[in-house]
Write a protein that holds these residues in place. Sequence first.
Motif, PDB file in Angstrom:
ATOM      1  N   VAL A  96      42.961  32.874  43.372  1.00 43.58           N
ATOM      2  CA  VAL A  96      42.997  31.698  43.543  1.00 43.58           C
ATOM      3  C   VAL A  96      42.264  30.809  43.269  1.00 43.58           C
ATOM      4  O   VAL A  96      40.383  30.667  43.101  1.00 43.58           O
ATOM      5  N   ALA A 147      41.345  28.853  50.111  1.00 45.55           N
ATOM      6  CA  ALA A 147      41.029  29.123  49.496  1.00 45.55           C
ATOM      7  C   ALA A 147      40.765  31.140  49.832  1.00 45.55           C
ATOM      8  O   ALA A 147      41.537  31.928  48.954  1.00 45.55           O
ATOM      9  N   ALA A 164      42.978  34.257  49.379  1.00 39.69           N
ATOM     10  CA  ALA A 164      42.633  35.478  48.196  1.00 39.69           C
ATOM     11  C   ALA A 164      42.833  36.975  48.341  1.00 39.69           C
ATOM     12  O   ALA A 164      42.145  36.995  49.520  1.00 39.69           O
TER      13      ALA A 164
END
Length: 301
Positions: free
Chosen positions: A219, A240, A244
């Motif tokens: 990400v 994020a 991820a």
Amino acid sequence: MTTTGEIDPLGAAIGGVYRDAMVEVVAQHGLISRRELHMVRTPHFDLTSAGHRIALTHRLGGDEIDDDLAGLLAEELFQPGWLRGTELFERLFTGIVLSTDADPLIAWEGFYRNTLDRVGTTLSSAVPGSAHGTIADYAPVYAHAERQLVPGNVLELGSCFGFLALRLALAGRDVVASDVSPGTVALLAAVAPRLGIALTTRVADAGRVPAADRFADNVLAIHLLEHLDPDHGDRVVAEAIRLARRRVVVAVPLEDEADETWGHVRTVSLDDLAAWGRRTGLPHQVFRHHGGWLVIDVATA
């Protein structure tokens, strides 16, 4: 084209003139009289007014239109103080691109091809790029982001025009490019097939992406956090990490003052990046390379 709301990057320039609620832009053909009062003339632009609109005439051909246009506008009109404001900057930028061809997709395809070619040339050449520096500044950031990736697919948050996402997809990655702007996402989705590049696009606030946990191996949030207030930035970093499977890569410019020309609302320091890293409780690195970087390893396998 006349609009009063969001910028429509796919709206045609009627009769060679781009017009919206704030600006009117036309490409110069031949000589132009200097009858207009209160005109500002720079090497590439003539600036005056047309009623309540800012009127801009430019002297740029289609082969000259790439993302270094941002540097030209900043250097000649915004940094000297003739104009101010992110929205006005974006409308003029859009108008200049669209004024280069009656078909908006042809105009934008040229812009994208020129930019991607010049990013590649910048990265493969020891010769300095344009004096205006926009592409020369971010090309090494893209290259370094690419080197930070682990194997697997990629989600880019705040992809904007999507140049990095396109480079990654062209290199064979499965890529999702997301941005909060519907117009920007629609533009990328329309142009990518014309470039022969396959990727997926999504409209999403980077702090709240409609996707499952562990959605992507990598990400990216590349030059995004400086555009967001601190609370929003915190949400983006947390999002994020949620999205991820393996790695989060964050990059920011290191500025003494936030540059409003580019829509920056805050500065982000290496200390700020380190604080985000520590709060995750995950293995991470913070370093400087054409700006500041935070790389977080969510998982190692």
